[in-house]
Design a protein around this motif. Structure first.
Motif, PDB file in Angstrom:
ATOM      1  N   PHE A 179       0.830  -1.205   0.000  1.00  0.00           N
ATOM      2  CA  PHE A 179       0.000   0.000   0.000  1.00  0.00           C
ATOM      3  C   PHE A 179       0.865   1.257   0.000  1.00  0.00           C
ATOM      4  N   LEU A 180       1.933   1.225   0.803  1.00  0.00           N
ATOM      5  CA  LEU A 180       2.773   2.412   0.902  1.00  0.00           C
ATOM      6  C   LEU A 180       3.543   2.677  -0.395  1.00  0.00           C
ATOM      7  N   SER A 181       3.819   1.616  -1.174  1.00  0.00           N
ATOM      8  CA  SER A 181       4.586   1.770  -2.418  1.00  0.00           C
ATOM      9  C   SER A 181       3.651   2.192  -3.544  1.00  0.00           C
ATOM     10  N   LYS A 182       3.013   3.290  -3.355  1.00  0.00           N
ATOM     11  CA  LYS A 182       2.031   3.738  -4.335  1.00  0.00           C
ATOM     12  C   LYS A 182       2.727   4.260  -5.598  1.00  0.00           C
ATOM     13  N   GLU A 183       2.116   3.938  -6.752  1.00  0.00           N
ATOM     14  CA  GLU A 183       2.479   4.647  -7.965  1.00  0.00           C
ATOM     15  C   GLU A 183       1.835   6.031  -7.874  1.00  0.00           C
ATOM     16  N   GLN A 184       1.916   6.772  -8.946  1.00  0.00           N
ATOM     17  CA  GLN A 184       1.363   8.120  -8.915  1.00  0.00           C
ATOM     18  C   GLN A 184      -0.158   8.062  -8.703  1.00  0.00           C
ATOM     19  N   ASP A 185      -0.629   8.704  -7.635  1.00  0.00           N
ATOM     20  CA  ASP A 185      -2.042   8.705  -7.271  1.00  0.00           C
ATOM     21  C   ASP A 185      -2.600  10.118  -7.507  1.00  0.00           C
ATOM     22  N   PHE A 186      -3.646  10.205  -8.302  1.00  0.00           N
ATOM     23  CA  PHE A 186      -4.192  11.505  -8.696  1.00  0.00           C
ATOM     24  C   PHE A 186      -4.607  12.329  -7.487  1.00  0.00           C
ATOM     25  N   TYR A 187      -5.366  11.705  -6.566  1.00  0.00           N
ATOM     26  CA  TYR A 187      -5.890  12.457  -5.424  1.00  0.00           C
ATOM     27  C   TYR A 187      -4.768  12.929  -4.500  1.00  0.00           C
ATOM     28  N   ILE A 188      -3.799  12.061  -4.267  1.00  0.00           N
ATOM     29  CA  ILE A 188      -2.680  12.454  -3.405  1.00  0.00           C
ATOM     30  C   ILE A 188      -1.858  13.553  -4.075  1.00  0.00           C
ATOM     31  N   ASN A 189      -1.599  13.407  -5.392  1.00  0.00           N
ATOM     32  CA  ASN A 189      -0.822  14.426  -6.096  1.00  0.00           C
ATOM     33  C   ASN A 189      -1.503  15.787  -6.036  1.00  0.00           C
ATOM     34  N   GLN A 190      -2.820  15.799  -6.282  1.00  0.00           N
ATOM     35  CA  GLN A 190      -3.548  17.069  -6.261  1.00  0.00           C
ATOM     36  C   GLN A 190      -3.540  17.683  -4.865  1.00  0.00           C
ATOM     37  N   PHE A 191      -3.733  16.821  -3.860  1.00  0.00           N
ATOM     38  CA  PHE A 191      -3.740  17.321  -2.484  1.00  0.00           C
ATOM     39  C   PHE A 191      -2.376  17.928  -2.120  1.00  0.00           C
ATOM     40  N   ILE A 192      -1.296  17.216  -2.485  1.00  0.00           N
ATOM     41  CA  ILE A 192       0.048  17.718  -2.170  1.00  0.00           C
ATOM     42  C   ILE A 192       0.295  19.044  -2.882  1.00  0.00           C
ATOM     43  N   LYS A 193      -0.076  19.105  -4.155  1.00  0.00           N
ATOM     44  CA  LYS A 193       0.156  20.316  -4.939  1.00  0.00           C
ATOM     45  C   LYS A 193      -0.579  21.511  -4.320  1.00  0.00           C
ATOM     46  N   LEU A 194      -1.871  21.304  -3.991  1.00  0.00           N
ATOM     47  CA  LEU A 194      -2.664  22.400  -3.444  1.00  0.00           C
ATOM     48  C   LEU A 194      -2.212  22.771  -2.031  1.00  0.00           C
ATOM     49  N   THR A 195      -1.807  21.768  -1.250  1.00  0.00           N
ATOM     50  CA  THR A 195      -1.357  22.037   0.119  1.00  0.00           C
ATOM     51  C   THR A 195      -0.061  22.824   0.117  1.00  0.00           C
ATOM     52  N   GLN A 196       0.873  22.429  -0.748  1.00  0.00           N
ATOM     53  CA  GLN A 196       2.145  23.155  -0.816  1.00  0.00           C
ATOM     54  C   GLN A 196       1.942  24.569  -1.352  1.00  0.00           C
ATOM     55  N   ALA A 197       0.840  24.770  -2.120  1.00  0.00           N
ATOM     56  CA  ALA A 197       0.510  26.113  -2.609  1.00  0.00           C
ATOM     57  C   ALA A 197      -0.374  26.869  -1.617  1.00  0.00           C
ATOM     58  N   ASN A 198      -0.634  26.253  -0.435  1.00  0.00           N
ATOM     59  CA  ASN A 198      -1.483  26.858   0.602  1.00  0.00           C
ATOM     60  C   ASN A 198      -2.911  27.137   0.114  1.00  0.00           C
ATOM     61  N   ASP A 199      -3.359  26.345  -0.872  1.00  0.00           N
ATOM     62  CA  ASP A 199      -4.733  26.466  -1.369  1.00  0.00           C
ATOM     63  C   ASP A 199      -5.591  25.466  -0.595  1.00  0.00           C
ATOM     64  N   PHE A 200      -5.899  25.796   0.670  1.00  0.00           N
ATOM     65  CA  PHE A 200      -6.570  24.845   1.543  1.00  0.00           C
ATOM     66  C   PHE A 200      -8.034  24.640   1.165  1.00  0.00           C
ATOM     67  N   ARG A 201      -8.645  25.666   0.587  1.00  0.00           N
ATOM     68  CA  ARG A 201     -10.073  25.515   0.251  1.00  0.00           C
ATOM     69  C   ARG A 201     -10.272  24.445  -0.828  1.00  0.00           C
ATOM     70  N   ASN A 202      -9.464  24.498  -1.850  1.00  0.00           N
ATOM     71  CA  ASN A 202      -9.620  23.517  -2.924  1.00  0.00           C
ATOM     72  C   ASN A 202      -9.042  22.155  -2.561  1.00  0.00           C
ATOM     73  N   SER A 203      -8.146  22.119  -1.594  1.00  0.00           N
ATOM     74  CA  SER A 203      -7.542  20.823  -1.237  1.00  0.00           C
ATOM     75  C   SER A 203      -8.451  19.972  -0.356  1.00  0.00           C
ATOM     76  N   ARG A 204      -9.517  20.564   0.185  1.00  0.00           N
ATOM     77  CA  ARG A 204     -10.358  19.829   1.140  1.00  0.00           C
ATOM     78  C   ARG A 204     -11.034  18.619   0.495  1.00  0.00           C
ATOM     79  N   LYS A 205     -11.536  18.802  -0.755  1.00  0.00           N
ATOM     80  CA  LYS A 205     -12.239  17.673  -1.367  1.00  0.00           C
ATOM     81  C   LYS A 205     -11.286  16.481  -1.589  1.00  0.00           C
ATOM     82  N   TYR A 206     -10.018  16.769  -1.865  1.00  0.00           N
ATOM     83  CA  TYR A 206      -9.060  15.672  -2.021  1.00  0.00           C
ATOM     84  C   TYR A 206      -8.708  15.071  -0.666  1.00  0.00           C
ATOM     85  N   ALA A 207      -8.687  15.916   0.379  1.00  0.00           N
ATOM     86  CA  ALA A 207      -8.398  15.407   1.727  1.00  0.00           C
ATOM     87  C   ALA A 207      -9.459  14.411   2.159  1.00  0.00           C
TER      88      ALA A 207
END
Length: 583
Positions: A77-105
């Protein structure tokens, strides 16, 4: 003393049969028993030590396999390939876009909680950012990322990291497994980790080796990861010396047999500590038991020798006669018991043996019937997944194409199909229900294949509709007609299912106008169905062989399948059910 023994020997008349029997029985009986008693201690000592060592090694190897299986599942499970939801969440979180990152969270929380439910013992699953922010199955919070990274150590692959046991954010005693995740669309990598409850390690080591014996787990440096005494967790083991070589060790004045194995998956040692006192206690018990048994046997030999020499011949002759009759399959013999001596006990034992043989013969008949029933159930279970997988693929295809209405109809049809397939656990079903079952199957298949073929069901003798047959007899044959006959053909398809009764036989004929089968292949199939030809590939002609075997088990050798075909024109499979051979 020598003269005294010589006088006794001269006074004994050794020319009589009774004396010869006594001397012979004593020599033959006493010498092996005494020799056995003399050698038994060494033999039992070595055997028990070997057994304890082998058992301990087997236990630690089994724990190693169980531990590696569990950790491997977590690593998968931990050896994930590229995961769309995780990638989007990381991208938005690192950009401090917390409002849009909630649905991925929310989606990540749901995935993490699903993993926890599927893997008992997982306390938490989390993503940790380089600044210490963490999203886990419980929510979001911050940790000291530097301390967390310092606590990690890598396995031999340098890709998976472990921690020593510690109290996590939620005050639970856990071991953490973590791997780095490198998102394609974000600037920084993150850690995906899973907290494993120490109770999982306790369950894996829950084997009974004795009251004082126990198991423990240590890392590559000898630091204890799990120990029945929780106070020792985290300490360096006294017995670590570039590993844990098998040997005898001393602990608090007691001796233990240390056995270990190393897991390359986790980098951990699984160690067995078997109490030497318990091993020796078992050895003393067996040694004493052997001595007592030897003394008892010696006494019995002497007593039997004295008595059998004068009273053995006549009862033995009678026993020999009855034994001979029993060997000629006359199991009605019975010895009339008189008295309560050893010969009488032997007679009772003989009678018990005869009764036991009769019971075993009856039991064997029952077991053979039960075995055939189990074979029927096994064959039935083999055939069920064959259609279910194909149908689920069909429904998935409809959903992927967003054809929700047809998917709904398909699920409803599949529900009816399952009800008839299960038949409340009954092996035998009415023919009318088997026909309904095939109609449901064809209805489902036409959803997928459209108007590529039609079908006709013609039951010439309506009375057979109330007869019972094994379930799932027709559907595999119809499935073969569709996939191997009609679909490969470049023309409008037709399947005809006919049912009729002739004499004491019920026949079903499944005919299709598909591509047909080559003559040599038809000959091969029929030889296999008749048992004249063996095959190594158990998947070859699976449906045909399965139905054929079930019919022969249920109705005898005259029942089964026959295949006829004209290449590029038609194929006909005839099912014969000889009701005279039915159970």
């Amino acid at each position: 003393m020598f003269n005294f023994i010589k006088k006794i020997a001269n006074g004994i008349e050794i020319h009589t049969l009774r004396t010869k029997l006594i001397i012979s029985f004593l020599i033959i009986g006493l010498l092996p028993i005494l020799l056995f008693g003399f050698l038994s201690f060494n033999v039992y000592s070595g055997a028990i030590n070997d057994r304890i060592n082998n058992y301990s090694q087997e236990m630690v190897n089994r724990m190693k396999r169980d531990l590696e299986d569990y950790i491997t599942e977590v690593e998968r499970f931990l050896s994930k390939e590229q995961d769309f939801y995780i990638n989007q969440f990381i991208k938005l979180t690192q950009a401090n876009d917390f409002r849009n990152s909630r649905k991925y969270a929310f989606r990540i929380w749901e995935d993490f909680n699903n993993v926890k439910q599927l893997r008992p013992g997982l306390k938490d699953v989390a993503i940790t950012f380089q600044d210490g922010r963490r999203i886990s199955s419980y929510g979001t919070y911050n940790i000291d990322i530097d301390n967390f990274k310092e606590s990690l150590y890598a396995d031999e692959s340098d890709e998976t990291f472990f921690t020593q046991p510690y109290i996590n954010y939620f005050q639970e005693e856990v071991v953490t497994v973590a791997r780095y995740y490198y998102p394609e669309i974000a600037e920084e990598n993150v850690l995906i980790s899973a907290d494993i409850d120490l109770d999982v390690l306790a369950d894996l080591t829950d084997f009974n080796l004795g009251e004082k014996s126990y198991f423990l787990i240590a890392d590559q440096n000898g630091d204890i990861i799990y120990h029945p005494e929780k106070s020792k967790i985290g300490e360096r083991s006294f017995y670590y010396s570039d590993g844990f070589p098998d040997r005898k060790v001393s602990l608090k004045g007691e001796q233990y047999l240390l056995t270990s194995t190393y897991s390359e998956v986790t980098g951990w040692y699984i160690i067995s500590m078997a109490s030497a006192d318990e091993v020796e206690a078992e050895l003393n018990y067996i040694t004493n038991l052997t001595i007592y048994m030897t003394i008892i046997v010696l006494i019995l030999i002497i007593l039997l020798t004295l008595y059998l020499s004068s009273s053995l011949s006549k009862p033995i002759q009678k026993l020999q006669e009855l034994t001979h009759r029993a060997s000629e399959n006359d199991l009605s013999v019975k010895i009339e018991i008189s008295g309560d001596d050893e010969i009488a006990e032997l007679g009772q034992s003989f009678n018990k043996m005869i009764r036991r043989i009769n019971k075993l013969m009856e039991q064997n008949v029952r077991e053979q019937k039960f075995l055939r029933q189990l074979e029927m159930e096994s064959l039935d279970n083999q055939i069920k997944p064959h259609f279910i997988y194909n149908t689920l693929d069909l429904i998935i295809g409809l959903l992927e194409n967003k054809d929700f209405d047809r998917a709904t109809h398909m699920v409803e049809a599949l529900g009816k199909f399952f009800r008839l397939s299960l038949s409340h656990g009954k092996e035998m079903v009415l023919i009318r229900n088997e026909i309904k079952h095939v109609k449901n199957y064809l209805f489902i298949q036409q959803f997928r294949h459209g108007e590529e073929y039609e079908y006709i069901i013609d039951i010439e003798d309506p009375e057979i509709m109330d007869k019972h047959i094994p379930k799932l007899i027709l559907q595999p044959i119809v499935e073969n007609s569709i996939y191997h006959g009609l679909l490969p053909a470049d023309k409008k398809g037709l399947i005809i299912i006919k049912g009729l009764r002739k004499n004491k036989n019920i026949y079903f004929k499944i005919v299709d106008n598909g591509v047909g089968i080559a003559p040599e292949k038809v000959e091969e199939i029929n030889k296999i169905l008749k048992g004249e030809l063996k095959i190594d590939d158990q998947q070859k002609y699976f449906g045909l062989r399965n139905v054929n075997q079930r019919l022969k088990l249920m109705y005898g050798g005259n029942s089964g399948l026959k295949v006829e075909s004209v290449e590029n024109e038609k194929t006909m499979v005839t099912i014969r059910i000889d009701q005279r051979g039915g159970k």
